[in-house]
Scaffold this motif. Structure first.
Motif, PDB file in Angstrom:
ATOM      1  N   HIS A 197       1.047  -3.986  -5.794  1.00 18.31           N
ATOM      2  CA  HIS A 197       1.993  -5.076  -6.017  1.00 18.31           C
ATOM      3  C   HIS A 197       1.248  -6.316  -6.498  1.00 18.31           C
ATOM      4  N   ALA A 198       1.871  -7.050  -7.398  1.00 14.60           N
ATOM      5  CA  ALA A 198       1.238  -8.232  -7.995  1.00 14.60           C
ATOM      6  C   ALA A 198       0.716  -9.204  -6.940  1.00 14.60           C
ATOM      7  N   SER A 199       1.427  -9.363  -5.847  1.00 15.98           N
ATOM      8  CA  SER A 199       1.007 -10.314  -4.815  1.00 15.98           C
ATOM      9  C   SER A 199      -0.233  -9.851  -4.052  1.00 15.98           C
ATOM     10  N   ALA A 200      -0.598  -8.578  -4.190  1.00 17.19           N
ATOM     11  CA  ALA A 200      -1.752  -8.034  -3.463  1.00 17.19           C
ATOM     12  C   ALA A 200      -2.941  -7.751  -4.377  1.00 17.19           C
ATOM     13  N   ARG A 201      -2.826  -8.068  -5.646  1.00 22.54           N
ATOM     14  CA  ARG A 201      -3.918  -7.778  -6.580  1.00 22.54           C
ATOM     15  C   ARG A 201      -5.098  -8.709  -6.356  1.00 22.54           C
ATOM     16  N   GLN A 252      -7.667  -8.089  -4.425  1.00 18.65           N
ATOM     17  CA  GLN A 252      -8.189  -7.986  -3.058  1.00 18.65           C
ATOM     18  C   GLN A 252      -8.978  -6.696  -2.826  1.00 18.65           C
TER      19      GLN A 252
END
Length: 96
Positions: free
Chosen positions: A14-18, A20
Motif C-alpha cells: 500500500h502507498a502509505s507503507a512504501r 519501509q
C-alpha cells in the motif's frame, strides 16, 4: 519439483507503507520459500511503466531478461511488459 522456475504473480505494498522495506522483505520471503521448495529461479513481469517495482526487484537480485513491447493496452496507451528473473542458490546437499 526440483529445478522448476516459479512465477511471482502478484505483490503489492500500500502507498502509505512504501519506503519501509516491506516490499523487499516480501520478495525475499517469496524467494526463500521457493528455494525451500527446490525452485531454481523466480520470474516476474512488472509493467514497463512501473519503475518503482522494477527498481525493487533489481535491488533484490533480479535481472531484466526481456522486454515485451506494447504487450498491453491500458488507459488508452500501449504499455511494455518487462520480464525479470532471479536465479536461486543451489541448496546444499544434506551433510554438507
Amino acid at each position: 519439483m526440483p529445478g522448476v522456475a516459479g512465477p511471482l504473480v502478484h505483490l503489492g505494498v500500500h502507498a502509505s507503507a512504501r519506503g519501509q522495506g516491506i516490499g523487499q522483505a516480501l520478495v525475499e520471503a517469496v524467494c526463500a520459500t521457493a528455494q525451500a521448495q527446490d525452485a531454481s529461479r523466480i520470474t516476474l513481469r512488472p509493467l514497463g511503466r512501473n519503475l518503482p517495482a522494477q527498481q525493487l526487484y533489481l535491488r533484490c537480485g533480479f535481472t531484466v531478461v526481456g522486454i515485451l513491447p506494447e504487450e498491453f493496452f491500458l488507459d488508452g496507451a500501449h504499455v511494455d511488459d518487462s520480464w525479470m528473473a532471479r536465479r536461486l542458490s543451489a541448496r546444499e546437499p544434506p551433510g554438507q
